[in-house]
Design an enzyme around this catalytic site. Structure first.
Site, PDB file in Angstrom:
ATOM      1  N   GLY A  54       0.852  -1.258  -0.145  1.00  0.00           N
ATOM      2  CA  GLY A  54       0.136  -0.099   0.283  1.00  0.00           C
ATOM      3  C   GLY A  54       1.012   1.341  -0.137  1.00  0.00           C
ATOM      4  O   GLY A  54       1.882   1.117  -0.881  1.00  0.00           O
ATOM      5  N   GLU A  55       0.586   2.190   0.871  1.00  0.00           N
ATOM      6  CA  GLU A  55       1.314   3.419   0.896  1.00  0.00           C
ATOM      7  C   GLU A  55       1.965   3.411   2.380  1.00  0.00           C
ATOM      8  O   GLU A  55       1.347   3.705   3.260  1.00  0.00           O
ATOM      9  CB  GLU A  55       0.335   4.541   0.450  1.00  0.00           C
ATOM     10  CG  GLU A  55       1.364   5.961   0.264  1.00  0.00           C
ATOM     11  CD  GLU A  55       2.588   5.719  -0.806  1.00  0.00           C
ATOM     12  OE1 GLU A  55       2.100   5.011  -1.636  1.00  0.00           O
ATOM     13  OE2 GLU A  55       3.513   6.091  -0.497  1.00  0.00           O
ATOM     14  N   SER A  56       3.367   3.190   2.428  1.00  0.00           N
ATOM     15  CA  SER A  56       3.850   2.929   3.816  1.00  0.00           C
ATOM     16  C   SER A  56       3.737   4.293   4.898  1.00  0.00           C
ATOM     17  O   SER A  56       3.420   4.191   5.858  1.00  0.00           O
ATOM     18  CB  SER A  56       5.333   2.549   3.768  1.00  0.00           C
ATOM     19  OG  SER A  56       6.017   3.568   3.023  1.00  0.00           O
ATOM     20  N   CYS A  86       6.245  -5.515   0.753  1.00  0.00           N
ATOM     21  CA  CYS A  86       6.125  -4.164   0.100  1.00  0.00           C
ATOM     22  C   CYS A  86       5.952  -3.084   1.110  1.00  0.00           C
ATOM     23  O   CYS A  86       7.217  -2.995   1.962  1.00  0.00           O
ATOM     24  CB  CYS A  86       5.119  -4.074  -1.285  1.00  0.00           C
ATOM     25  SG  CYS A  86       5.704  -3.016  -2.213  1.00  0.00           S
ATOM     26  N   ARG A 113      12.820   3.743  -0.119  1.00  0.00           N
ATOM     27  CA  ARG A 113      11.283   3.375  -0.773  1.00  0.00           C
ATOM     28  C   ARG A 113      11.422   3.750  -2.442  1.00  0.00           C
ATOM     29  O   ARG A 113      12.373   4.503  -2.513  1.00  0.00           O
ATOM     30  CB  ARG A 113      10.256   4.285  -0.349  1.00  0.00           C
ATOM     31  CG  ARG A 113      10.194   4.109   1.214  1.00  0.00           C
ATOM     32  CD  ARG A 113       9.051   5.460   1.797  1.00  0.00           C
ATOM     33  NE  ARG A 113       8.038   5.163   1.018  1.00  0.00           N
ATOM     34  CZ  ARG A 113       7.041   6.193   0.845  1.00  0.00           C
ATOM     35  NH1 ARG A 113       7.438   7.480   1.421  1.00  0.00           N
ATOM     36  NH2 ARG A 113       5.817   6.102   0.297  1.00  0.00           N
ATOM     37  N   ILE A 141       6.069  -3.866  -7.472  1.00  0.00           N
ATOM     38  CA  ILE A 141       5.246  -2.477  -7.741  1.00  0.00           C
ATOM     39  C   ILE A 141       5.819  -1.207  -6.987  1.00  0.00           C
ATOM     40  O   ILE A 141       5.641  -1.441  -5.694  1.00  0.00           O
ATOM     41  CB  ILE A 141       3.618  -2.826  -7.580  1.00  0.00           C
ATOM     42  CG1 ILE A 141       3.211  -3.770  -8.400  1.00  0.00           C
ATOM     43  CG2 ILE A 141       3.049  -1.412  -8.050  1.00  0.00           C
ATOM     44  CD1 ILE A 141       1.535  -4.442  -7.824  1.00  0.00           C
ATOM     45  N   ARG A 142       6.400  -0.475  -7.621  1.00  0.00           N
ATOM     46  CA  ARG A 142       7.147   0.626  -6.819  1.00  0.00           C
ATOM     47  C   ARG A 142       7.817   0.097  -5.489  1.00  0.00           C
ATOM     48  O   ARG A 142       7.548   0.447  -4.446  1.00  0.00           O
ATOM     49  CB  ARG A 142       6.265   1.647  -6.504  1.00  0.00           C
ATOM     50  CG  ARG A 142       5.966   2.495  -7.887  1.00  0.00           C
ATOM     51  CD  ARG A 142       4.642   3.184  -8.012  1.00  0.00           C
ATOM     52  NE  ARG A 142       5.068   4.467  -6.831  1.00  0.00           N
ATOM     53  CZ  ARG A 142       5.799   5.532  -6.803  1.00  0.00           C
ATOM     54  NH1 ARG A 142       6.538   5.496  -7.827  1.00  0.00           N
ATOM     55  NH2 ARG A 142       5.844   6.356  -6.090  1.00  0.00           N
ATOM     56  N   HIS A 177       5.112  -8.602  -4.269  1.00  0.00           N
ATOM     57  CA  HIS A 177       3.602  -8.883  -3.859  1.00  0.00           C
ATOM     58  C   HIS A 177       3.182 -10.449  -4.158  1.00  0.00           C
ATOM     59  O   HIS A 177       2.791 -10.552  -5.479  1.00  0.00           O
ATOM     60  CB  HIS A 177       2.526  -7.920  -4.512  1.00  0.00           C
ATOM     61  CG  HIS A 177       2.962  -6.374  -4.111  1.00  0.00           C
ATOM     62  ND1 HIS A 177       1.798  -5.997  -3.419  1.00  0.00           N
ATOM     63  CD2 HIS A 177       3.541  -5.419  -4.700  1.00  0.00           C
ATOM     64  CE1 HIS A 177       1.954  -4.651  -3.309  1.00  0.00           C
ATOM     65  NE2 HIS A 177       3.051  -4.330  -3.745  1.00  0.00           N
ATOM     66  N   GLU A 179       0.617 -11.901  -3.282  1.00  0.00           N
ATOM     67  CA  GLU A 179      -0.619 -12.096  -3.517  1.00  0.00           C
ATOM     68  C   GLU A 179      -1.296 -11.735  -4.839  1.00  0.00           C
ATOM     69  O   GLU A 179      -2.415 -12.021  -4.799  1.00  0.00           O
ATOM     70  CB  GLU A 179      -1.338 -11.150  -2.131  1.00  0.00           C
ATOM     71  CG  GLU A 179      -1.722  -9.741  -2.536  1.00  0.00           C
ATOM     72  CD  GLU A 179      -0.324  -8.832  -2.620  1.00  0.00           C
ATOM     73  OE1 GLU A 179       0.727  -9.545  -2.393  1.00  0.00           O
ATOM     74  OE2 GLU A 179      -0.346  -7.830  -2.873  1.00  0.00           O
TER      75      GLU A 179
HETATM   76  N1  GLN Z   1       5.561   2.593  -2.938  1.00  0.00           N
HETATM   77  C1  GLN Z   1       5.160   2.030  -1.720  1.00  0.00           C
HETATM   78  C2  GLN Z   1       5.733   3.067  -0.405  1.00  0.00           C
HETATM   79  O1  GLN Z   1       6.881   3.319  -0.439  1.00  0.00           O
HETATM   80  C3  GLN Z   1       5.197   0.556  -1.432  1.00  0.00           C
HETATM   81  C4  GLN Z   1       4.661   0.283  -2.795  1.00  0.00           C
HETATM   82  C5  GLN Z   1       3.639  -1.184  -2.577  1.00  0.00           C
HETATM   83  O2  GLN Z   1       3.363  -1.616  -1.468  1.00  0.00           O
HETATM   84  N2  GLN Z   1       3.322  -1.670  -3.603  1.00  0.00           N
HETATM   85  O3  GLN Z   1       5.023   2.977   0.432  1.00  0.00           O
END
Ligand code: GLN
Length: 199
Positions: A54-56, A86, A113, A141-142, A177, A179
């Site tokens: 998600g977004e940390s 992630c 990140r 993913i990122r 990921h 999942e």
């Molecule tokens: N880019 C997100 C972060 O730094 C992590 C990306 C993800 O969980 N897919 O929080």
């Protein structure tokens, strides 16, 4: 045996993890009861915990605000399994080089990140993982890169010489990921193999 699995659900992808946990349990002839964690009080009831992507920055803010952070730390101190993927990996690290992320210090690694280059922002790669017989289809993913690693941390997989799957005690952290494919072997490795080993 029914395993109670908590998925931290303040933000990020939850239902895919719930499905993977159930599938991993089934492969062991077990049942998983999946609980979505949004507030304090639920974590102490869980046998295993999953911290999703998600977004940390958002996840960090909410788990501290809701009082979930201390409960996750107590879960780890009791040597109960945690799978962090992630943004979840960023959260359990000791430092993310970002003041907006108040890390939980459960895994002795530091992370950067969004550190994979732009053209490799998101990609899928077959990954050899210690403990799995065949490569795992890893979706990045990122994703964060692990840039420092403590002595007690075992590297389970690397990509381009960077560790992307690590384990320390009962905590497994993944940059990718697991999942997002229907391969639940890493949920299995993190949760049911260790739970069964103790049983
Ligand atoms: N880019 C997100 C972060 O730094 C992590 C990306 C993800 O969980 N897919 O929080």
């Amino acid at each position: 045996m029914t395993v109670r699995a908590g998925v931290v659900a303040v933000q990020g992808d939850v239902s895919e993890h719930a499905a993977a946990i159930r599938q991993a349990a089934e492969a062991h002839g077990e049942t998983a009861e999946v609980v979505e964690i949004r507030h304090a009080g639920a974590v102490p009831e869980c046998d295993v915990l999953l911290l999703p992507g998600g977004e940390s920055t958002t996840i960090s803010r909410l788990v501290h605000r809701e009082g979930i952070a201390a409960e996750i730390q107590a879960h780890a101190e009791a040597d109960k399994p945690i799978l962090a993927t992630c943004a979840g990996l960023i959260l359990v690290s000791t430092d993310a080089h970002d003041d907006r992320v108040d890390t939980l210090d459960l895994l002795d690694v530091t992370v950067k990140r969004n550190a994979f280059g732009r053209q490799r922002d998101s990609f899928e790669a077959p990954l050899g993982v210690t403990g799995l017989d065949d490569p795992f289809p890893a979706v990045f993913i990122r994703a964060p890169v692990i840039d420092e690693i403590g002595e007690g941390v075992e590297v389970l997989a690397s990509w381009d010489d960077d560790p992307v799957a690590v384990r320390q005690g009962s905590v497994i952290g993944l940059s990718f990921h697991p999942e997002l494919t229907d391969d639940s072997r890493l949920h299995d490795l993190a949760f049911f193999e260790s739970v069964l080993a103790e049983a």
